[in-house]
Write a protein that holds these residues in place. Structure first.
Motif, short mmCIF file in Angstrom:
data_model
loop_
_atom_site.label_atom_id
_atom_site.label_comp_id
_atom_site.label_asym_id
_atom_site.label_seq_id
_atom_site.Cartn_x
_atom_site.Cartn_y
_atom_site.Cartn_z
N ARG A 6 0.83 -1.20 0.00
CA ARG A 6 0.00 0.00 0.00
C ARG A 6 0.86 1.25 0.00
O ARG A 6 1.89 1.31 0.66
CB ARG A 6 -0.89 0.03 1.24
CG ARG A 6 -1.97 -1.00 1.21
CD ARG A 6 -2.93 -0.78 2.34
NE ARG A 6 -3.83 -1.90 2.47
CZ ARG A 6 -4.67 -2.06 3.45
NH1 ARG A 6 -4.74 -1.16 4.41
NH2 ARG A 6 -5.46 -3.11 3.50
N LEU A 7 0.40 2.26 -0.71
CA LEU A 7 1.01 3.58 -0.63
C LEU A 7 0.40 4.29 0.56
O LEU A 7 -0.83 4.32 0.71
CB LEU A 7 0.70 4.39 -1.90
CG LEU A 7 1.47 4.03 -3.15
CD1 LEU A 7 0.93 4.82 -4.32
CD2 LEU A 7 2.93 4.29 -2.97
N ASP A 12 4.34 10.22 -1.72
CA ASP A 12 4.18 9.28 -2.83
C ASP A 12 2.99 9.65 -3.69
O ASP A 12 3.05 9.61 -4.93
CB ASP A 12 4.02 7.85 -2.31
CG ASP A 12 5.29 7.31 -1.68
OD1 ASP A 12 6.40 7.70 -2.13
OD2 ASP A 12 5.19 6.51 -0.74
N PHE A 13 1.88 10.03 -3.05
CA PHE A 13 0.69 10.43 -3.80
C PHE A 13 0.98 11.71 -4.59
O PHE A 13 0.58 11.84 -5.75
CB PHE A 13 -0.50 10.65 -2.85
CG PHE A 13 -1.12 9.38 -2.37
CD1 PHE A 13 -2.14 8.77 -3.09
CD2 PHE A 13 -0.69 8.77 -1.20
CE1 PHE A 13 -2.72 7.59 -2.64
CE2 PHE A 13 -1.26 7.59 -0.75
CZ PHE A 13 -2.27 7.00 -1.47
N ASP A 14 1.71 12.66 -3.98
CA ASP A 14 2.06 13.91 -4.66
C ASP A 14 2.96 13.64 -5.86
O ASP A 14 2.79 14.23 -6.92
CB ASP A 14 2.75 14.88 -3.71
CG ASP A 14 1.82 15.43 -2.65
OD1 ASP A 14 0.58 15.40 -2.87
OD2 ASP A 14 2.32 15.89 -1.60
N ARG A 15 3.92 12.73 -5.70
CA ARG A 15 4.84 12.39 -6.79
C ARG A 15 4.07 11.81 -7.97
O ARG A 15 4.30 12.18 -9.12
CB ARG A 15 5.90 11.39 -6.31
CG ARG A 15 6.90 10.99 -7.38
CD ARG A 15 7.95 10.04 -6.83
NE ARG A 15 7.39 8.86 -6.20
CZ ARG A 15 6.96 7.78 -6.85
NH1 ARG A 15 7.02 7.72 -8.16
NH2 ARG A 15 6.47 6.76 -6.18
N LEU A 16 3.13 10.93 -7.68
CA LEU A 16 2.33 10.35 -8.76
C LEU A 16 1.45 11.39 -9.43
O LEU A 16 1.23 11.36 -10.64
CB LEU A 16 1.47 9.21 -8.23
CG LEU A 16 2.19 7.87 -8.12
CD1 LEU A 16 1.35 6.87 -7.37
CD2 LEU A 16 2.55 7.35 -9.48
N THR A 29 -9.73 7.01 -12.44
CA THR A 29 -8.47 7.40 -13.07
C THR A 29 -7.36 6.57 -12.45
O THR A 29 -7.32 6.40 -11.23
CB THR A 29 -8.19 8.89 -12.84
OG1 THR A 29 -9.25 9.65 -13.41
CG2 THR A 29 -6.88 9.31 -13.47
N LEU A 30 -6.46 6.06 -13.29
CA LEU A 30 -5.33 5.27 -12.81
C LEU A 30 -4.07 6.07 -13.09
O LEU A 30 -3.80 6.44 -14.23
CB LEU A 30 -5.29 3.92 -13.55
CG LEU A 30 -4.18 2.99 -13.14
CD1 LEU A 30 -4.77 1.61 -12.87
CD2 LEU A 30 -3.13 2.88 -14.22
N SER A 31 -3.31 6.39 -12.03
CA SER A 31 -2.02 7.07 -12.17
C SER A 31 -0.94 6.06 -11.79
O SER A 31 -1.09 5.34 -10.81
CB SER A 31 -1.93 8.27 -11.24
OG SER A 31 -2.86 9.24 -11.59
#
Length: 119
Positions: A6-7, A12-16, A29-31
């Motif tokens: 899991r993230l 990590d969310f910001d980077r994606l 939406t898939l990032s």
């Protein structure tokens, strides 16, 4: 899904969000982006705009179960975030799984038959 897949960090969310590639569907939406780990990690974002807590938690559970079932078929070494959209609320599990498979196929995140046998 196991915790190590899991993230959890907001960085990590910001980077994606900033650097990741995206595949869009009317339901989600898939990032995704490569990571430095041999494992793929997954995150799910479900906004309060989707409905009450019961609806949001059901959507979250459906997405996580779909990812858990797909995990052996996914390429290792990616960070993946799925952002749910309002039309996803009320959909059956089979439709959610089919949509995630479609997005992962478009993003080339699924292993081919020969690659799966080699692992």
């Amino acid at each position: 899904m196991q915790r190590r897949f899991r993230l959890r960090e907001s960085s990590d969310f910001d980077r994606l969000r900033q650097q990741g590639q995206r595949q869009r569907h009317p339901w989600m939406t898939l990032s995704y982006s490569r990571n430095q780990s041999p494992n793929s990690r997954f995150g799910v974002i479900v906004s309060k705009q989707l409905g009450n807590a019961v609806a949001r938690n059901r959507v979250r559970r459906l997405i996580r179960e779909s990812l858990r079932q797909l995990h052996p078929r996914l390429r290792p070494g990616y960070d993946v975030v799925i952002i749910a959209r309002r039309p996803l609320v009320g959909q059956p599990f089979s439709a959610v799984l089919r949509t995630i498979v479609e997005l992962c196929t478009t993003a080339d995140l699924l292993l081919g038959e020969s690659e799966r046998r080699a692992q």
